[in-house]
Design an enzyme around this catalytic site. Structure first.
Site, short mmCIF file in Angstrom:
data_model
loop_
_atom_site.label_atom_id
_atom_site.label_comp_id
_atom_site.label_asym_id
_atom_site.label_seq_id
_atom_site.Cartn_x
_atom_site.Cartn_y
_atom_site.Cartn_z
N ARG A 18 0.13 -9.54 14.03
CA ARG A 18 -0.21 -8.25 13.43
C ARG A 18 -1.38 -8.38 12.46
NH1 ARG A 18 5.10 -6.52 10.86
NH2 ARG A 18 4.00 -4.76 9.95
N LYS A 27 0.82 -1.22 0.00
CA LYS A 27 0.00 0.00 0.00
C LYS A 27 0.86 1.27 0.00
CE LYS A 27 -2.38 0.05 3.79
NZ LYS A 27 -2.32 1.22 4.66
N ARG A 45 12.15 -10.34 4.27
CA ARG A 45 12.59 -8.95 4.18
C ARG A 45 13.93 -8.75 4.87
NH1 ARG A 45 7.82 -5.01 5.34
NH2 ARG A 45 8.00 -5.73 7.48
N ARG A 55 14.92 -7.40 10.57
CA ARG A 55 14.30 -6.81 11.76
C ARG A 55 13.77 -7.91 12.67
NH1 ARG A 55 10.17 -2.47 9.71
NH2 ARG A 55 8.90 -3.82 11.01
N ARG A 97 -9.21 4.08 11.10
CA ARG A 97 -8.86 2.77 11.64
C ARG A 97 -10.05 2.11 12.30
NH1 ARG A 97 -3.19 2.44 12.92
NH2 ARG A 97 -2.20 2.57 10.89
#
Ligand code: ZN
Length: 219
Positions: free
Chosen positions: A176, A15, A132, A165, A90
């Site tokens: 999440r 996004k 990632r 990370r 949200r």
């Protein structure tokens, strides 16, 4: 007609990349709620000071205050022809507030409001997240599957060893997503009922998603 665009989509759905591209394409401001709030705080505006007092106490910034900051931003001259709003709303409560803000700012003129939903399979997202890597020196982002470094785990630009990370693991990612889906499904319903939800398939390459995005924004 003024275009008012908001975006819904899970973490790592692409996004951010697409909305920045879209903002450039239309020459609309890209209003990111998190950055907006931080900017108010560092500029020590009235709203910024109040927001900071909540954050300092470990509280959430009240919804009315966030709405007022967003309204101020969206009433700036650069939003006259349209805006791209990221990270907001949200919740259904915030969505109602945004509807009201738009009505007030439109001032009786017709506008083109669309909520664009980036639909993508969770498995694809998890694979994006766990693969990632980033360069701790220059900040370049890589993906071992989709955008691997040329040389084994070294940054193409500065040769630094890439790092992962700590929260880019499957477990954290799943947690999440759970939060995201419980937060977002009511919003999807909300905009569906208002007939302004546009869903795009967010799997595939950046260019493929971009084509689909333009289609639903421009039709
Ligand atoms: Zn680097």
């Amino acid at each position: 007609m003024k275009k008012e665009l908001i975006f819904l989509g899970p973490p790592a759905c692409g996004k951010g990349t697409q909305t920045s591209k879209l903002a450039q394409y239309f020459n609309f401001p890209h209003v990111d709620t998190g950055s907006l709030l931080r900017a108010e705080i560092s500029a020590q505006t009235e709203n910024g000071k109040i927001a900071k007092s909540y954050i300092d106490k470990g509280h959430l910034v009240p919804v009315n205050l966030v709405a007022s900051i967003i309204k101020d931003r969206l009433s700036q001259p650069d939003c006259k022809n349209g805006y791209i709003l990221d990270g907001y709303p949200r919740s259904v409560e915030q969505a109602d507030m945004l509807t009201k803000i738009n009505e007030e700012l439109d001032n009786g003129e017709k506008s083109d409001f669309r909520a664009i939903y980036f639909d993508i399979d969770t498995e694809i997202l998890i694979s994006r997240i766990v693969n990632r890597r980033s360069c701790p020196k220059c900040g370049e982002i890589y993906n071992l599957k989709f955008k691997p470094p040329k040389k084994d785990s070294l940054c193409d630009y500065c040769g630094t060893q890439l790092t992962q990370r700590k929260d880019d693991n499957e477990e954290t990612a799943k947690a999440r997503f759970d939060t995201y889906y419980s937060e977002t499904s009511p919003l999807i319903e909300y905009y569906k009922n208002k007939n302004c939800l546009k869903t795009i398939d967010a799997s595939g390459s950046i260019d493929e998603v971009w084509e689909r995005l333009l289609k639903v924004v421009e039709d």
